[in-house]
Design a protein around this motif. Structure first.
Motif, PDB file in Angstrom:
ATOM      1  N   ILE A  50       0.860  -1.184   0.000  1.00  0.00           N
ATOM      2  CA  ILE A  50       0.000   0.000   0.000  1.00  0.00           C
ATOM      3  C   ILE A  50       0.898   1.236   0.000  1.00  0.00           C
ATOM      4  O   ILE A  50       1.731   1.415   0.888  1.00  0.00           O
ATOM      5  N   ARG A  51       0.719   2.051  -1.035  1.00  0.00           N
ATOM      6  CA  ARG A  51       1.468   3.295  -1.171  1.00  0.00           C
ATOM      7  C   ARG A  51       0.507   4.448  -0.913  1.00  0.00           C
ATOM      8  O   ARG A  51      -0.599   4.461  -1.434  1.00  0.00           O
ATOM      9  N   ARG A  52       0.971   5.404  -0.113  1.00  0.00           N
ATOM     10  CA  ARG A  52       0.120   6.551   0.209  1.00  0.00           C
ATOM     11  C   ARG A  52       0.863   7.856  -0.039  1.00  0.00           C
ATOM     12  O   ARG A  52       2.014   8.008   0.382  1.00  0.00           O
ATOM     13  N   VAL A  53       0.174   8.780  -0.678  1.00  0.00           N
ATOM     14  CA  VAL A  53       0.641  10.146  -0.827  1.00  0.00           C
ATOM     15  C   VAL A  53      -0.083  10.940   0.252  1.00  0.00           C
ATOM     16  O   VAL A  53      -1.306  10.878   0.356  1.00  0.00           O
ATOM     17  N   LEU A  54       0.693  11.678   1.067  1.00  0.00           N
ATOM     18  CA  LEU A  54       0.113  12.398   2.197  1.00  0.00           C
ATOM     19  C   LEU A  54       0.478  13.882   2.167  1.00  0.00           C
ATOM     20  O   LEU A  54       1.582  14.244   1.763  1.00  0.00           O
ATOM     21  N   ASN A  55      -0.458  14.686   2.612  1.00  0.00           N
ATOM     22  CA  ASN A  55      -0.246  16.112   2.785  1.00  0.00           C
ATOM     23  C   ASN A  55      -0.576  16.453   4.234  1.00  0.00           C
ATOM     24  O   ASN A  55      -1.719  16.302   4.657  1.00  0.00           O
ATOM     25  N   ASN A  56       0.440  16.842   4.994  1.00  0.00           N
ATOM     26  CA  ASN A  56       0.257  17.152   6.419  1.00  0.00           C
ATOM     27  C   ASN A  56      -0.422  15.997   7.164  1.00  0.00           C
ATOM     28  O   ASN A  56      -1.334  16.211   7.962  1.00  0.00           O
TER      29      ASN A  56
END
Length: 185
Positions: free
Chosen positions: A148-154
């Motif tokens: 599972i790959r996640r792109v996160l912002n704050n």
């Protein structure tokens, strides 16, 4: 009447809209943070296979058979309907991206499709570096039969990509669309 319906359908299916992106536009991962697409040589593993592309974008759903050819020289997607009729192409060579398809939603820009593909099939360390340059985070979690790959912002998930041996499910939580690319077994 039947022949005119068939002819009209074939005529509509053969009409294409070419969207060429020269000097690639940046991809807005959030409403204020943008990145450049990665170069083709950042791909994790070469792909030359038929895949099922299924997606939802707002109130539009689509499903296409897709020949995917992706290596360190570029990406090429040939989109086909269930009857094998050509429904368009998407290409990217690191400099230009071209979408030539009447079936993909017009609001879904080619660079966003390519970025999603890259988030699923490119080297995690290259993705992380690219996102970190724009003050975004990237995490990879490995479980027994999936990654599972996640792109996160704050700390908030913007996009989640679930990769299995069968392919990838891409869910963009911020933009409200999802699609899957699964290998034919």
């Amino acid at each position: 009447v039947f022949l005119s319906v068939v002819f009209s359908t074939l005529l509509f299916a053969s009409c294409t809209t070419v969207k060429s992106v020269n000097n690639l536009a940046k991809v807005f991962v959030t409403n204020t943070k943008q990145i450049n697409l990665l170069p083709p040589e950042a791909i994790e593993t070469t792909i030359d296979d038929m895949m099922q592309l299924t997606g939802d974008f707002g109130d539009v759903s689509f499903s296409l058979i897709t020949l995917v050819q992706a290596d360190e020289t570029g990406l090429y997607f040939s989109l086909l309907n269930d009857f094998g009729t050509d429904m368009g192409t998407i290409t990217y060579d690191g400099i230009d991206a071209i979408s030539d398809s009447p079936v993909l939603p017009e609001k879904l820009k080619v660079e966003y499709i390519l970025n999603d593909f890259q988030n699923a099939f490119y080297k995690p360390e290259k993705i992380k570096q690219n996102l970190n340059n724009s003050k975004l985070d990237f995490s990879v979690t490995k479980e027994a039969d999936k990654e599972i790959r996640r792109v996160l912002n704050n700390g908030k998930i913007v996009e989640e990509v679930t990769i299995t041996a069968e392919g990838a499910l891409i869910n963009n939580l911020l933009r409200g669309y999802s699609f899957s690319l699964y290998f034919f077994q």
